[in-house]
Design a protein around this motif. Structure first.
Motif, PDB file in Angstrom:
ATOM      1  N   TRP A  42      38.607  23.640  37.905  1.00 21.15           N
ATOM      2  CA  TRP A  42      38.184  22.305  38.354  1.00 21.15           C
ATOM      3  C   TRP A  42      39.298  21.281  38.179  1.00 21.15           C
ATOM      4  CZ3 TRP A  42      34.085  20.099  40.835  1.00 21.15           C
ATOM      5  CH2 TRP A  42      34.011  18.709  40.801  1.00 21.15           C
ATOM      6  N   ASN A  43      40.002  21.357  37.057  1.00 22.87           N
ATOM      7  CA  ASN A  43      41.053  20.387  36.752  1.00 22.87           C
ATOM      8  C   ASN A  43      42.426  20.818  37.253  1.00 22.87           C
ATOM      9  OD1 ASN A  43      39.796  18.115  35.010  1.00 22.87           O
ATOM     10  ND2 ASN A  43      38.887  20.004  34.210  1.00 22.87           N
ATOM     11  N   LYS A  44      42.427  21.866  38.090  1.00 22.08           N
ATOM     12  CA  LYS A  44      43.621  22.317  38.810  1.00 22.08           C
ATOM     13  C   LYS A  44      44.728  22.824  37.886  1.00 22.08           C
ATOM     14  CE  LYS A  44      42.660  19.153  42.686  1.00 22.08           C
ATOM     15  NZ  LYS A  44      41.504  18.452  42.148  1.00 22.08           N
ATOM     16  N   HIS A  45      44.351  23.262  36.680  1.00 23.01           N
ATOM     17  CA  HIS A  45      45.321  23.956  35.825  1.00 23.01           C
ATOM     18  C   HIS A  45      45.542  25.371  36.349  1.00 23.01           C
ATOM     19  CE1 HIS A  45      43.552  21.218  32.453  1.00 23.01           C
ATOM     20  NE2 HIS A  45      44.333  20.567  33.274  1.00 23.01           N
ATOM     21  N   ILE A  46      44.515  25.899  37.011  1.00 20.63           N
ATOM     22  CA  ILE A  46      44.595  27.207  37.655  1.00 20.63           C
ATOM     23  C   ILE A  46      44.327  27.027  39.140  1.00 20.63           C
ATOM     24  CG2 ILE A  46      43.479  29.473  37.897  1.00 20.63           C
ATOM     25  CD1 ILE A  46      42.904  29.403  34.916  1.00 20.63           C
ATOM     26  N   LYS A  95      33.824  32.816  47.909  1.00 20.65           N
ATOM     27  CA  LYS A  95      32.964  32.364  46.815  1.00 20.65           C
ATOM     28  C   LYS A  95      33.543  32.836  45.492  1.00 20.65           C
ATOM     29  CE  LYS A  95      29.028  30.430  45.478  1.00 20.65           C
ATOM     30  NZ  LYS A  95      29.385  30.257  44.077  1.00 20.65           N
ATOM     31  N   LEU A  96      33.591  31.937  44.523  1.00 14.81           N
ATOM     32  CA  LEU A  96      34.143  32.260  43.212  1.00 14.81           C
ATOM     33  C   LEU A  96      33.171  33.166  42.456  1.00 14.81           C
ATOM     34  CD1 LEU A  96      36.315  31.836  41.045  1.00 14.81           C
ATOM     35  CD2 LEU A  96      35.071  29.786  40.321  1.00 14.81           C
ATOM     36  N   GLU A 133      43.700  38.635  42.526  1.00 14.19           N
ATOM     37  CA  GLU A 133      44.415  38.650  43.798  1.00 14.19           C
ATOM     38  C   GLU A 133      43.497  38.192  44.931  1.00 14.19           C
ATOM     39  OE1 GLU A 133      47.700  41.633  45.321  1.00 14.19           O
ATOM     40  OE2 GLU A 133      45.692  42.511  45.571  1.00 14.19           O
ATOM     41  N   GLN A 134      42.257  38.680  44.955  1.00 11.64           N
ATOM     42  CA  GLN A 134      41.310  38.292  45.999  1.00 11.64           C
ATOM     43  C   GLN A 134      40.991  36.799  45.941  1.00 11.64           C
ATOM     44  OE1 GLN A 134      38.413  41.358  44.784  1.00 11.64           O
ATOM     45  NE2 GLN A 134      38.309  41.968  46.935  1.00 11.64           N
ATOM     46  N   LEU A 135      40.892  36.269  44.728  1.00 15.91           N
ATOM     47  CA  LEU A 135      40.534  34.865  44.532  1.00 15.91           C
ATOM     48  C   LEU A 135      41.738  33.926  44.626  1.00 15.91           C
ATOM     49  CD1 LEU A 135      38.043  35.361  41.573  1.00 15.91           C
ATOM     50  CD2 LEU A 135      37.438  34.655  43.882  1.00 15.91           C
ATOM     51  N   GLY A 136      42.922  34.500  44.690  1.00 18.88           N
ATOM     52  CA  GLY A 136      44.125  33.670  44.745  1.00 18.88           C
ATOM     53  C   GLY A 136      44.359  32.906  43.471  1.00 18.88           C
ATOM     54  N   CYS A 137      43.965  33.502  42.329  1.00 18.75           N
ATOM     55  CA  CYS A 137      44.058  32.807  41.041  1.00 18.75           C
ATOM     56  C   CYS A 137      45.449  32.943  40.429  1.00 18.75           C
ATOM     57  CB  CYS A 137      43.034  33.388  40.057  1.00 18.75           C
ATOM     58  SG  CYS A 137      41.376  32.771  40.307  1.00 18.75           S
ATOM     59  N   ASP A 138      45.989  31.820  39.990  1.00 17.10           N
ATOM     60  CA  ASP A 138      47.267  31.805  39.286  1.00 17.10           C
ATOM     61  C   ASP A 138      47.371  30.467  38.570  1.00 17.10           C
ATOM     62  OD1 ASP A 138      49.707  32.551  38.351  1.00 17.10           O
ATOM     63  OD2 ASP A 138      50.790  32.206  40.242  1.00 17.10           O
ATOM     64  N   VAL A 139      48.181  30.432  37.528  1.00 11.63           N
ATOM     65  CA  VAL A 139      48.397  29.175  36.815  1.00 11.63           C
ATOM     66  C   VAL A 139      49.151  28.200  37.716  1.00 11.63           C
ATOM     67  CG1 VAL A 139      49.584  28.092  34.870  1.00 11.63           C
ATOM     68  CG2 VAL A 139      48.367  30.232  34.525  1.00 11.63           C
TER      69      VAL A 139
END
Length: 277
Positions: A248-252, A260-261, A268-274
């Motif tokens: 939410w706070n865009k740290h990730i 959908k989260l 990889e599917q969610l495009g999650c990264d710091v």
């Protein structure tokens, strides 16, 4: 509760005085129209604003609630006020006269002029006002010719009034709101702030996410969240809370617009990264 019929100017003006008095002497915002003033349609909600302690929001439709999450997520506004009245009334009536359109009146009220409201009136850090009027696309299209004309007149008055005050006004239809992005924001919003306990764990949690993220890239997000929880000695749910706070706070970074989260999906599917920006 505001009654809907046989409204006199004295009653209407009393509502205005009450609104002004409440908002003059409180740090919280009190909307002009509340959920109690509207007959239940199953979609109105008094929603906690998790970014402002003690503040609840009177949101009169699912569309308004979903759009409110977007306003909060944008981080552009220092204040957001819902169901905000267009005042002073004399000025609004004057705008209608300049436009050459009929000003709306309360039903069965002997032509008592309505106190019009805008769904959201927002203020940026620089003090600029941005106003949003939310309308349901299907309901908008199903109006009769007379109803459409009345609504068009109201929108013209609302737009012209705010523009006369230097504000930017937008009409937003539900097809722009009911998206995967909005669903994800609804899930994340309760985690937009952390308890004191989890604030202490947050920096270390984010370090571990960054450190372990590469090796967990093709694994479920839930597996990484579990591994961090075990290392920090917190519960899985507490680890989820920190994860959602970080998104939410865009740290990730995460792909919130097209998927959908869900924690059974991979990073990889969610495009999650710091977010290192």
């Amino acid at each position: 509760m505001k009654r809907r019929q046989n409204i006199t100017r004295e009653v209407r003006d009393g509502w205005v005085r009450k609104f002004e008095k409440l908002n003059k002497h409180s740090r919280l915002y009190y909307s002009f129209i509340t959920t109690q003033d509207i007959k239940s349609m199953g979609s109105k909600s008094r929603t906690p604003d998790f970014e402002e302690r003690g503040q609840d929001r009177d949101l009169l439709s699912t569309n308004e609630r979903m759009f409110f999450y977007r306003l909060r997520f944008s981080k552009k506004f220092v204040s957001i006020k819902e169901q905000y009245p267009l005042l002073p009334l004399e000025r609004v009536i004057g705008v209608a006269k300049q436009l050459g359109v009929r000003y709306p009146t309360y039903p069965y009220s002997r032509s008592v002029e309505v106190v019009m409201t805008s769904d959201f009136v927002c203020k940026t850090l620089s003090g600029k006002l941005v106003v949003y009027s939310i309308k349901d696309t299907k309901a908008f299209k199903n109006l009769s010719e007379a109803q459409r004309k009345n609504l068009d007149n109201k929108l013209k008055i609302e737009k012209a009034f705010w523009e006369s005050k230097g504000a930017t006004w937008y009409l937003i239809l539900s097809e722009q709101i009911k998206t995967i992005f909005a669903q994800n924001l609804e899930q994340l919003f309760p985690s937009c702030s952390l308890s004191v306990k989890l604030q202490i764990f947050h920096p270390r949690w984010l370090q571990l996410f960054s450190k372990k993220g590469l090796s967990y890239k093709k694994q479920r997000l839930s597996e990484l969240v579990t591994a961090i929880a075990l290392e920090l000695g917190i519960s899985y749910q507490e680890s989820v809370e920190i994860c959602q706070f970080c998104i939410w706070n865009k740290h990730i970074k995460a792909n919130l617009s097209s998927i959908k989260l869900r924690y059974e999906l991979s990073l990889e599917q969610l495009g999650c990264d710091v977010n290192r920006g």
